[in-house]
Scaffold this motif. Structure first.
Motif, short mmCIF file in Angstrom:
data_model
loop_
_atom_site.label_atom_id
_atom_site.label_comp_id
_atom_site.label_asym_id
_atom_site.label_seq_id
_atom_site.Cartn_x
_atom_site.Cartn_y
_atom_site.Cartn_z
N THR A 1 -5.50 3.88 20.11
CA THR A 1 -4.85 5.25 20.33
C THR A 1 -5.97 6.35 20.13
O THR A 1 -5.78 7.37 20.48
CB THR A 1 -3.81 5.53 19.51
N GLY A 2 -7.21 6.08 19.22
CA GLY A 2 -8.02 6.90 18.92
C GLY A 2 -7.66 7.82 17.65
O GLY A 2 -8.11 8.67 17.39
N VAL A 3 -6.54 7.36 17.21
CA VAL A 3 -5.92 7.95 16.00
C VAL A 3 -5.72 6.91 14.87
O VAL A 3 -5.10 5.76 14.95
CB VAL A 3 -4.54 8.83 16.21
N ALA A 4 -5.88 7.37 13.84
CA ALA A 4 -5.58 6.38 12.44
C ALA A 4 -4.76 6.85 11.52
O ALA A 4 -4.63 7.73 10.68
CB ALA A 4 -7.18 6.24 11.63
N PRO A 5 -3.40 6.65 11.72
CA PRO A 5 -2.20 6.73 11.11
C PRO A 5 -2.15 6.17 9.58
O PRO A 5 -1.55 5.25 9.52
CB PRO A 5 -1.07 6.16 12.06
N LEU A 6 -2.76 7.00 8.64
CA LEU A 6 -2.78 6.49 7.33
C LEU A 6 -1.18 6.61 6.96
O LEU A 6 -0.92 5.58 5.92
CB LEU A 6 -3.25 7.66 6.24
N ALA A 7 -0.41 7.32 7.26
CA ALA A 7 0.98 7.26 6.65
C ALA A 7 1.71 6.08 6.96
O ALA A 7 2.48 5.76 6.08
CB ALA A 7 1.86 8.64 7.66
N TRP A 8 1.69 5.25 7.93
CA TRP A 8 2.31 4.06 8.01
C TRP A 8 1.72 3.19 7.04
O TRP A 8 2.52 2.44 6.29
CB TRP A 8 1.81 3.56 9.43
N ASP A 9 0.53 3.02 6.79
CA ASP A 9 -0.08 2.17 5.77
C ASP A 9 0.47 2.62 4.43
O ASP A 9 0.65 1.70 3.49
CB ASP A 9 -1.83 2.13 5.77
N ALA A 10 0.34 4.03 4.28
CA ALA A 10 0.67 4.48 2.86
C ALA A 10 2.47 4.14 2.55
O ALA A 10 2.47 3.78 1.36
CB ALA A 10 0.32 5.92 2.94
N ALA A 11 3.05 4.31 3.40
CA ALA A 11 4.48 3.93 3.22
C ALA A 11 4.63 2.54 2.88
O ALA A 11 5.47 2.15 2.04
CB ALA A 11 5.17 4.45 4.68
N LEU A 12 4.05 1.70 3.48
CA LEU A 12 3.97 0.11 3.26
C LEU A 12 3.50 0.15 1.92
O LEU A 12 4.05 -0.97 1.18
CB LEU A 12 3.36 -0.63 4.40
N TYR A 13 2.52 0.70 1.62
CA TYR A 13 1.54 0.46 0.32
C TYR A 13 2.58 0.70 -0.90
O TYR A 13 2.75 0.06 -1.66
CB TYR A 13 0.44 1.26 0.41
N VAL A 14 3.22 2.04 -0.72
CA VAL A 14 4.05 2.25 -1.88
C VAL A 14 5.31 1.41 -1.91
O VAL A 14 5.88 1.33 -3.15
CB VAL A 14 4.58 3.90 -1.54
N ASP A 15 5.97 0.87 -0.77
CA ASP A 15 7.14 0.06 -0.83
C ASP A 15 6.62 -1.11 -1.36
O ASP A 15 7.70 -1.58 -2.27
CB ASP A 15 7.45 0.00 0.49
N ILE A 16 5.46 -2.02 -0.95
CA ILE A 16 5.18 -3.01 -1.72
C ILE A 16 4.96 -2.90 -3.29
O ILE A 16 5.10 -3.76 -3.92
CB ILE A 16 3.91 -3.57 -0.89
N ALA A 17 4.37 -1.73 -3.57
CA ALA A 17 4.04 -1.66 -5.21
C ALA A 17 5.49 -1.53 -5.81
O ALA A 17 5.81 -1.99 -6.85
CB ALA A 17 3.34 -0.42 -5.22
N ARG A 18 6.55 -0.69 -5.07
CA ARG A 18 7.82 -0.64 -5.79
C ARG A 18 8.16 -1.94 -6.02
O ARG A 18 9.29 -2.43 -6.90
CB ARG A 18 8.58 0.39 -5.12
N ARG A 19 8.45 -2.66 -4.82
CA ARG A 19 8.93 -4.06 -5.13
C ARG A 19 8.31 -5.04 -5.90
O ARG A 19 8.95 -6.07 -6.33
CB ARG A 19 9.08 -4.69 -3.23
N GLY A 20 6.99 -5.00 -5.96
CA GLY A 20 6.53 -5.76 -6.95
C GLY A 20 6.65 -5.56 -8.27
O GLY A 20 6.82 -6.36 -8.97
N PHE A 21 6.95 -4.26 -8.47
CA PHE A 21 7.39 -3.78 -9.86
C PHE A 21 8.73 -4.31 -10.02
O PHE A 21 9.13 -4.67 -11.28
CB PHE A 21 7.37 -2.30 -9.92
N ALA A 22 9.66 -4.17 -9.03
CA ALA A 22 11.13 -4.62 -9.31
C ALA A 22 11.27 -6.18 -9.32
O ALA A 22 12.05 -6.51 -10.10
CB ALA A 22 11.93 -4.15 -7.80
N CYS A 23 10.47 -7.09 -9.03
CA CYS A 23 10.24 -8.34 -9.39
C CYS A 23 9.56 -9.01 -10.24
O CYS A 23 9.38 -10.09 -10.45
CB CYS A 23 10.28 -9.27 -7.79
N GLY A 24 8.83 -8.03 -10.97
CA GLY A 24 8.01 -8.36 -12.02
C GLY A 24 6.76 -8.84 -11.83
O GLY A 24 6.12 -9.24 -12.97
N LEU A 25 6.09 -8.64 -10.65
CA LEU A 25 4.59 -9.23 -10.43
C LEU A 25 4.04 -7.98 -11.09
O LEU A 25 2.67 -8.55 -11.21
CB LEU A 25 4.62 -9.04 -8.95
#
Length: 207
Positions: A93-117
């Motif tokens: 697309t010629g556009v790098a949508p950081l928001a998509w990766d940032a949302a996934l990044y924060v979601d994964i970090a939160r779930r990693g905390f939730a399960c004790g990783l």
């Protein structure tokens, strides 16, 4: 049956983590609000669910991300922070949508905390690491939402031929409706209204 299964997931997370977030903390957690569409998800706490659900967090990380260890989790976070899906999106697309990766990044970090990783402290450190790039790229939650949707469309298009759109959790209509609810100024439950975009640029305070 549904009520029994809901109770089985455990007590309310607020009982285990009662300390209220600061404005900056809520802003960081809110980066994953577009991803948090599940029933029982929490969009205003570091813990990703309203009720304690370690198994649910562990299962989602394993099934969707093939993450079963701390090393795999930190490796995925590093990959999302460096390039993620936005590299492919930019080629298309010629556009790098950081928001998509940032949302996934924060979601994964939160779930990693939730399960004790990772620990609670580790999770906050991970969230803080993504803030400069996100805050420097966007000027509003609307801009963030627009790029999130762009990244999601590129990801969804990559699923075509493998996952029927009509029967998958990737339905665009659901994502669109969820984002509109988050952006609705009349929605008092939206974390984006509780923590305005420019809040991260001002001194922090307890909510």
């Amino acid at each position: 049956m549904g009520l029994w299964r809901w109770r089985r997931r455990g007590p309310k997370a607020a009982r285990r983590y009662p300390v209220p977030l600061t404005m900056h903390q809520l802003w960081m957690v809110s980066l994953s609000a577009p991803v948090s569409r599940d029933r029982g998800a929490s969009r205003t706490t570091l813990y990703p669910f309203v009720r304690i659900d370690e198994e649910g967090a562990r299962r989602r990380l394993a099934e969707q991300w093939e993450i079963t260890s701390r090393a795999q989790l930190t490796g995925r976070l590093d990959e999302l922070s460096r390039s993620g899906y936005r590299a492919r999106a930019y080629r298309l697309t010629g556009v790098a949508p950081l928001a998509w990766d940032a949302a996934l990044y924060v979601d994964i970090a939160r779930r990693g905390f939730a399960c004790g990783l990772i620990t609670e402290s580790d999770a906050w450190t991970a969230l803080k690491n993504i803030v400069p790039a996100v805050a420097g790229t966007y000027g509003s939650w609307q801009e963030y939402a627009d790029h999130y949707l762009l990244g999601r469309r590129v990801w969804r298009d990559g699923l075509r031929g493998r996952t029927p759109d009509s029967g998958s959790p990737a339905r665009q209509e659901a994502a669109d409706a969820h984002l509109q609810a988050l952006l609705d100024p009349a929605n008092r439950a939206s974390p984006w209204n509780m923590a305005p975009w420019d809040a991260i640029s001002h001194p922090d305070r307890t909510l």
